[in-house]
Design an enzyme around this catalytic site. Structure first.
Site, short mmCIF file in Angstrom:
data_model
loop_
_atom_site.label_atom_id
_atom_site.label_comp_id
_atom_site.label_asym_id
_atom_site.label_seq_id
_atom_site.Cartn_x
_atom_site.Cartn_y
_atom_site.Cartn_z
N ASP B 127 0.84 -1.20 0.00
CA ASP B 127 0.00 0.00 0.00
C ASP B 127 0.87 1.25 0.00
O ASP B 127 1.71 1.43 0.89
CB ASP B 127 -0.91 0.00 1.23
N HIS B 134 -3.46 13.96 1.50
CA HIS B 134 -3.79 13.02 2.59
C HIS B 134 -2.64 12.96 3.60
O HIS B 134 -2.85 13.05 4.81
CB HIS B 134 -4.07 11.64 2.01
#
Lengths: 429, 429
Positions: B127, B134
């Protein structure tokens, strides 16, 4: 302890790591034949598919008979501890009673004549951090003012690792490249890792899994574990230092990791269980990480060693040299605690999943399971007996990790994981 | 852009997400039949095994014909972009030329009548963290004095994720338990997650892999990518806050992650490529992360949306409500950069491996791809149109992530990933 004898002489010698009391599993091939499941005994490997074809498992369950004919251990791992026990009992009988010798012996092949492969398909690999001594010493290097983080004594800290780059003992690998940033520069640069390190770990293989959403209770946790191997979680310390915040190590770990060929069954470890204790000043574990059984026999006395053989040693026919020793019984968290923690959120584990124990370092600085610790972060080189110095691993070095239980009279071994580091890509992208 | 028409009416409507220009892949089953590879067109799924059996691929390569008969996409993924192109060209012809209608139509089944499955076996899942918006907003919550770490603008930061707990859209899951520690207490306790969150991500599937030790050049990186899906990297923020140092998130992520059924091929995204640019104040990428092609068309204009449907909305027959939108073109790192970075250390990637893009948040606060950001870490609840408030996800909530390219006239969709959260285990261990 009375030592059961085998009709195979090499299984009964004092220095034998694979006596009847061990019976570790592996996957091997010989002379371009297909991959087979093997069990180590003395200096031999027993081919389980051949034993099955010889009719020696005819009264065992059909699923067990089918599983030992496969080319990976995953199906056997998924059958559970009762079936593993039945197979172990049968193998012990076959290898100890002289009347079986004639039919069993043709199913043996010398370990020296086979090639070993990864024992199973590893779906997911998670690496723990169970040595408080390692965590404290490494923490002091990265965060001098805050070596052991507040969660350490409560949480069996772990991270997800990379399964694809796990290989078997014996494979050489290239020194990795990556982003390196030295403090003197305000920007990183691509380069070959300058601080390549080993990590002395146990590899713990999941046998039977759980369903997503259903945690494994600590008192059932070890029934889900198939066995243990030696594991080297090779690490690029300079890549790690620059990349690891805030999401943890990534490319510093995923270039190569290596496993010993043998998986020692948990049943073989039974005589080496010991009390798992905490310092009086340490917090007691939360309930889901605590049980009477875990306290009285959660720890395991497994002796661990790191050896080095440099290119110069090989050229001069010098033997490998031991760098350090430690013991898994000094781990702050047990195998049962690792499994219970891993699944408390409902995460599903599967047959063949691998848990790394994290670097196993003992309380004394010389019991360090990594060069990072042994050389104080590369600041204090160690000098080998031939005069060579090391801060980190150099091209041509062979690093050998070994593990065993017992003493000079009764010993069972985990075998070894060894790899040579080759020079990296000369033309970086 | 001239829109090629299909003889299937539902593929040509203005609101159709699966026109001829899309042709996404999935794995499905119908009426307890075996799993088959399907391609979406209009409101139908084309069964590739049936098309092959009808002789419509007879002049394509044997490996391609074999791959479309399988029950997972891994073999097709491993064949490479030339073969994917040949199959796409053939499917486009079959679905557009009226003379094929009679033989092709019996191989269709309505999407509403099938069950979708994971499209492939995911060996490893990594990931990334590619949205600087973000990273900055979350960083400010965890580290107010140091929101964006110094490595962020140099390193495409990522961590290894858990592959076993990835499921397909539609599955419900239990709220996870874990160690929680509130600042007011000096010790953690086991409890159900109180800060459950979604993460709006793209899932990026590796097609052809590389050999261990051989990095993938940035200019070849996208040839190794099979396509993209919608991905929800469900996160337990309270578990994460306590566990994540120093090795990154672990149990806070591994309880459940979810994928949309469809994988949109990279070829379908070609019209939506755009310039990838950096702020003048940002550093230029290191050479291995830089190329002319990546600069001129590395970014992709994919519109992303988060919707919520609470239990109360369902009871009152109210429609789901949109929480936020963002766009993948705002990502700080491109897909090619992710692949080049992931392999620069020699790490091997394999067909079916999954890369998460990381939460995709845009520059405006309302373009946040997680509740953590939308509610300022749970301090500022959002109010839904029916009056309900949310800081984090509650039991019974259905979270829906959608993605599409284009506008009202020409649209191709990634479909959606949606899951309902169930209450957690009432009896914790």
């Amino acid at each position: 302890m009375k030592k059961l004898k085998s009709w195979l002489a090499s299984a009964n010698t004092l220095d034998c790591e694979f006596p009847l009391a061990n019976l570790p599993y592996a996957v091997f091939s010989a002379k371009e034949q297909s991959h087979s499941i093997g069990v180590g005994l003395g200096d031999q490997v027993a081919n389980l598919r051949m034993l099955e074809e010889a009719g020696l498992f005819d009264d065992l369950s059909p699923s067990l008979r089918e599983s030992v004919r496969q080319s990976t251990l995953n199906p056997l791992m998924g059958l559970g501890s009762d079936q593993w026990g039945a197979l172990r009992q049968r193998l012990t009988a076959l290898f100890s009673h002289i009347e079986y010798k004639e039919v069993v012996e043709p199913c043996f092949i010398p370990q020296a004549d086979v090639v070993f492969h990864l024992p199973c398909q590893i779906g997911d690999y998670s690496d723990f951090y169970t040595s408080v001594h390692h965590a404290s010493r490494v923490g002091a290097l990265f965060r001098p003012d805050n070596p052991l983080l507040p969660n350490y004594k409560w949480v069996p800290v772990a991270y997800h690792g990379r399964a694809s780059s796990i290989r078997i003992s014996g494979e050489a690998f290239k020194r990795p490249a990556g982003q390196l940033k030295v403090p003197e520069s305000d920007r990183p640069a691509l380069g070959l890792c300058q601080r390549l390190d080993y990590e002395l770990e146990l590899g713990i293989f999941i046998g039977t899994g759980n369903s997503l959403g259903e945690p494994i209770d600590i008192d059932e946790a070890e029934q889900h574990v198939f066995g243990v191997s030696m594991f080297n979680d090779w690490s690029a310390r300079d890549i790690q230092a620059w990349e690891y915040q805030p999401l943890g190590p990534f490319l510093s770990k995923s270039f190569f990791s290596s496993l010993s060929p043998w998986i020692m069954p948990m049943a073989a470890l039974a005589p080496y269980r010991c009390h798992w204790t905490r310092e009086a000043s340490d917090p007691q574990p939360l309930d889901y990480l605590d049980s009477a059984t875990n306290r009285t026999q959660g720890a395991i006395d497994i002796k661990l060693e790191v050896w080095i053989e440099t290119e110069k040693m090989r050229a001069n026919n010098q033997p490998a040299e031991r760098l350090s020793t430690s013991n898994f019984k000094d781990s702050y968290w047990t195998i049962a605690q690792m499994v219970a923690h891993h699944t408390i959120n409902g995460c599903d584990v599967k047959p063949g999943d691998l848990l790394g124990s994290g670097t196993q370092s003992g309380p004394a600085p010389e019991e360090s399971g990594s060069l990072l610790e042994l050389t104080a972060g590369g600041k204090e080189p160690i000098t080998l007996s031939n005069g060579e110095q090391r801060t980190f691993v150099e091209d041509g070095d062979r690093i050998i990790l070994k593990g065993y239980c017992g003493n000079e009279q009764h010993r069972i071994g985990l075998g070894k994981v060894e790899n040579i580091v080759k020079s990296g890509n000369s033309h970086l992208p």
